[in-house]
Write an enzyme that holds these catalytic residues in place. Structure first.
Site, PDB file in Angstrom:
ATOM      1  CG  HIS A 129      22.641  25.995 -29.697  1.00 23.20           C
ATOM      2  ND1 HIS A 129      23.132  25.436 -30.846  1.00 23.20           N
ATOM      3  CD2 HIS A 129      21.993  27.130 -30.044  1.00 23.20           C
ATOM      4  CE1 HIS A 129      22.795  26.216 -31.863  1.00 23.20           C
ATOM      5  NE2 HIS A 129      22.103  27.243 -31.406  1.00 23.20           N
TER       6      HIS A 129
ATOM      7  CG  ASP B  49      17.038  32.924 -27.725  1.00 23.49           C
ATOM      8  OD1 ASP B  49      17.203  33.946 -28.395  1.00 23.49           O
ATOM      9  OD2 ASP B  49      16.784  31.814 -28.211  1.00 23.49           O
TER      10      ASP B  49
HETATM   11  N1  ACO Z   1      16.570  22.488 -20.071  1.00 23.17           N
HETATM   12  C1  ACO Z   1      16.649  21.280 -19.488  1.00 23.17           C
HETATM   13  N2  ACO Z   1      17.081  20.169 -20.118  1.00 23.17           N
HETATM   14  C2  ACO Z   1      17.458  20.290 -21.392  1.00 23.17           C
HETATM   15  C3  ACO Z   1      17.408  21.521 -22.071  1.00 23.17           C
HETATM   16  C4  ACO Z   1      16.944  22.661 -21.360  1.00 23.17           C
HETATM   17  N3  ACO Z   1      16.879  23.849 -21.939  1.00 23.17           N
HETATM   18  N4  ACO Z   1      17.829  21.354 -23.342  1.00 23.17           N
HETATM   19  C5  ACO Z   1      18.136  20.058 -23.460  1.00 23.17           C
HETATM   20  N5  ACO Z   1      17.915  19.415 -22.279  1.00 23.17           N
HETATM   21  C6  ACO Z   1      18.191  18.010 -21.966  1.00 23.17           C
HETATM   22  C7  ACO Z   1      17.195  17.085 -22.643  1.00 23.17           C
HETATM   23  O1  ACO Z   1      16.083  16.834 -21.818  1.00 23.17           O
HETATM   24  C8  ACO Z   1      18.058  15.873 -22.855  1.00 23.17           C
HETATM   25  O2  ACO Z   1      18.186  15.204 -21.645  1.00 23.17           O
HETATM   26  P1  ACO Z   1      18.247  13.561 -21.615  1.00 23.17           P
HETATM   27  O3  ACO Z   1      19.448  13.189 -22.419  1.00 23.17           O
HETATM   28  O4  ACO Z   1      18.341  13.216 -20.178  1.00 23.17           O
HETATM   29  O5  ACO Z   1      16.968  13.101 -22.255  1.00 23.17           O
HETATM   30  C9  ACO Z   1      19.436  16.428 -23.183  1.00 23.17           C
HETATM   31  O6  ACO Z   1      19.454  17.721 -22.536  1.00 23.17           O
HETATM   32  C10 ACO Z   1      19.690  16.587 -24.656  1.00 23.17           C
HETATM   33  O7  ACO Z   1      18.642  17.387 -25.202  1.00 23.17           O
HETATM   34  P2  ACO Z   1      18.122  17.300 -26.680  1.00 23.17           P
HETATM   35  O8  ACO Z   1      16.676  17.680 -26.677  1.00 23.17           O
HETATM   36  O9  ACO Z   1      18.513  16.014 -27.320  1.00 23.17           O
HETATM   37  O10 ACO Z   1      18.994  18.450 -27.363  1.00 23.17           O
HETATM   38  P3  ACO Z   1      18.700  19.101 -28.749  1.00 23.17           P
HETATM   39  O11 ACO Z   1      20.018  19.398 -29.332  1.00 23.17           O
HETATM   40  O12 ACO Z   1      17.770  18.300 -29.584  1.00 23.17           O
HETATM   41  O13 ACO Z   1      17.893  20.442 -28.338  1.00 23.17           O
HETATM   42  C11 ACO Z   1      17.325  22.694 -27.967  1.00 23.17           C
HETATM   43  C12 ACO Z   1      18.413  21.715 -28.466  1.00 23.17           C
HETATM   44  C13 ACO Z   1      16.040  22.475 -28.781  1.00 23.17           C
HETATM   45  C14 ACO Z   1      17.838  24.120 -28.204  1.00 23.17           C
HETATM   46  C15 ACO Z   1      17.084  22.437 -26.467  1.00 23.17           C
HETATM   47  O14 ACO Z   1      18.277  22.604 -25.744  1.00 23.17           O
HETATM   48  C16 ACO Z   1      15.997  23.361 -25.907  1.00 23.17           C
HETATM   49  O15 ACO Z   1      14.812  23.069 -26.078  1.00 23.17           O
HETATM   50  N6  ACO Z   1      16.386  24.468 -25.216  1.00 23.17           N
HETATM   51  C17 ACO Z   1      15.434  25.412 -24.674  1.00 23.17           C
HETATM   52  C18 ACO Z   1      14.886  26.315 -25.762  1.00 23.17           C
HETATM   53  C19 ACO Z   1      15.890  27.326 -26.236  1.00 23.17           C
HETATM   54  O16 ACO Z   1      16.524  28.039 -25.446  1.00 23.17           O
HETATM   55  N7  ACO Z   1      16.017  27.413 -27.578  1.00 23.17           N
HETATM   56  C20 ACO Z   1      16.897  28.412 -28.193  1.00 23.17           C
HETATM   57  C21 ACO Z   1      17.923  27.748 -29.045  1.00 23.17           C
HETATM   58  S1  ACO Z   1      19.035  28.946 -29.649  1.00 23.17           S
HETATM   59  C22 ACO Z   1      18.240  29.658 -30.910  1.00 23.17           C
HETATM   60  O17 ACO Z   1      17.384  29.165 -31.576  1.00 23.17           O
HETATM   61  C23 ACO Z   1      18.690  31.019 -31.183  1.00 23.17           C
END
Ligand code: ACO
Length: 426
Positions: free
Chosen positions: A303, A360
């Site tokens: 998140h 989710d």
């Molecule tokens: N699985 C694996 N790795 C992940 C995930 C994930 N779900 N989420 C983030 N990471 C990793 C990224 O690859 C990144 O790794 P790195 O630093 O080695 O490059 C690190 O964690 C940071 O990730 P960011 O993308 O910078 O985090 P951000 O805050 O931008 O993204 C998000 C948040 C979009 C929710 C992301 O975690 C994601 O895509 N999750 C999966 C989709 C999801 O479940 N969305 C629901 C959100 S809740 C909602 O809307 C109700």
């Protein structure tokens, strides 16, 4: 004297006032920075930028806290009802008994749709994704309820807000029934908000629909958990669209379009699809390795704001168990989900990145057990989030310092050059 920070650019100093909220991080006020210094700030993804002042929802992502108007989400989910939370978000306070009766009546009064609206659905293909139908249908409300579109009139804003909260269940249930090839079910105003919605989704003319209080309570709780979440992507979209003075129904349609994306509301459908793809517990290690090899993300994990745990996920997990127990469902995907959660939470890759299950992760299994196809998951999210969107939209209009939203950019394209005729190019 106001606290201030000093920014030094070259040999000049610029004072930036520090504004204090009631809780949470202070903010640096950069509103005059461009005029004074000829510099913009740069923050794609708004990771360090507060886009507005708000009194509605507060999140402390490190502590796993979510408050609506000061009330913790777990208390609201446990003790309140969705309609009470709607009143709270919209008006700032939990209603008195009298206020609640009036509010409930106002919402109930608006549950029906214009009769001609039903023919609007017929224009969609039956296999259309219900989120596509929702985006179109909610946008079309402006064409049917033109008497409440003056955004500068507080009374009309209130009527639009009530109409949206009231009509979203009717529209969502129609989108569902249409996709199933079943007739539309008229709302019943003597039923509670969530019971009425479930009836509109699952009642068929051939037999009586029997309400199930555990499922009604679970539905209501799911709506409460999704009701608002501060300045997330879809809420910011609604505010940005609304900042131009656009009609409220059109702004909410914009919010629905944004919510659909898999990084946002669309993740609940994708999380369930991921569990289906994994299929059984033995496949988890290989799947997790694929995540670490960056082939795909673990949907329902991570998140932008919560870096400890998502407080909604805990309530959602409890609701999931209650629903499965009540229905006597032994869903093998629950076993996969529980094991995946355990593996991920103990794996250094996820620990280092502070990745925890979000709301989710468990909502898909719950909604599937309740009889909703996965295409409907994000629709239910949109239905519940409508009150958050419209409360934030209303707050924006009540703010005398409201301005049209207009971000700036760091331009890295070509500088000015002269037009070249086609024969001289290349
Ligand atoms: N699985 C694996 N790795 C992940 C995930 C994930 N779900 N989420 C983030 N990471 C990793 C990224 O690859 C990144 O790794 P790195 O630093 O080695 O490059 C690190 O964690 C940071 O990730 P960011 O993308 O910078 O985090 P951000 O805050 O931008 O993204 C998000 C948040 C979009 C929710 C992301 O975690 C994601 O895509 N999750 C999966 C989709 C999801 O479940 N969305 C629901 C959100 S809740 C909602 O809307 C109700």
């Amino acid at each position: 004297m106001t606290d201030k920070a000093t920014l030094t650019i070259g040999d000049k100093n610029y004072d930036l006032p520090i504004l204090k909220g009631s809780t949470g991080p202070d903010v640096l006020d950069v509103r005059k920075l461009y005029a004074d210094s000829d510099h913009f700030t740069f923050d794609p993804g708004f990771t360090s930028t507060a886009s507005c002042e708000s009194k509605i929802t507060y999140i402390d992502g490190d502590a796993g806290i979510l408050l609506h108007r000061g009330y913790p989400i777990d208390q609201l989910a446990e003790k309140s009802s969705f309609l009470e939370v709607c009143h709270l978000l919209l008006n700032g306070e939990l209603p008195t008994a009298e206020e609640f009766t009036k509010f409930e009546r106002n919402i109930t009064y608006h549950t029906m749709l214009h009769a001609q609206f039903d023919s609007f659905f017929q224009g969609f293909r039956r296999d259309a994704h219900p989120m596509a139908v929702m985006t179109g249908a909610v946008g079309a409300l402006s064409a049917f309820y033109a008497d409440s579109l003056n955004v500068d009139d507080p009374k009309q804003r209130e009527i639009s807000a009530h109409r949206l909260i009231a009509k979203m269940p009717t529209i969502a249930a129609r989108a569902f029934q249409y996709s199933q090839g079943r007739p539309f079910v008229t709302p019943r105003n003597e039923l509670s908000y969530s019971e009425n919605f479930l009836r509109m989704c699952f009642s068929v003319p051939a037999e009586d629909w029997v309400p199930n209080p555990v499922l009604t309570r679970a539905m209501d709780r799911i709506f409460i958990l999704h009701a608002d979440h501060e300045q997330n992507a879809s809420t910011s979209t609604v505010r940005l669209a609304g900042s131009s003075g656009a009609h409220p129904f059109a702004c909410i349609a914009a919010g629905i379009a944004c919510l659909w994306g898999p990084s946002h509301g669309g993740a609940n459908q994708e999380a369930l699809e991921m569990l289906e793809e994994i299929g059984s517990v033995e496949n988890i290690p290989a799947y997790v390795q694929g995540v670490k090899d960056r082939k795909y993300k673990l949907m329902g994990f991570g998140h932008r704001v919560y870096k400890n745990f998502d407080p909604r996920a805990k309530v959602m997990q409890k609701t999931c168990y209650e629903v499965l127990e009540q229905l006597g469902v032994n869903d093998p995907l629950l076993k996969v989900a529980m094991e995946l959660e355990k593996v991920a939470l103990s794996d250094q890759y996820f620990i280092d990145r502070k990745l925890y299950p979000n709301i989710d992760f468990y909502s898909g299994i719950t909604l599937r057990a309740m009889g909703f196809p996965k295409e409907m998951f994000t629709v239910l999210f949109a239905l519940a989030r409508t009150v958050g969107w419209i409360s934030q939209w209303k707050e924006m209009f009540e703010d005398p310092s409201r301005k049209i939203g207009r971000p700036r950019q760091l331009y890295t394209g070509a500088t000015q050059r002269d037009y070249v005729t086609v024969e001289k190019r290349g």
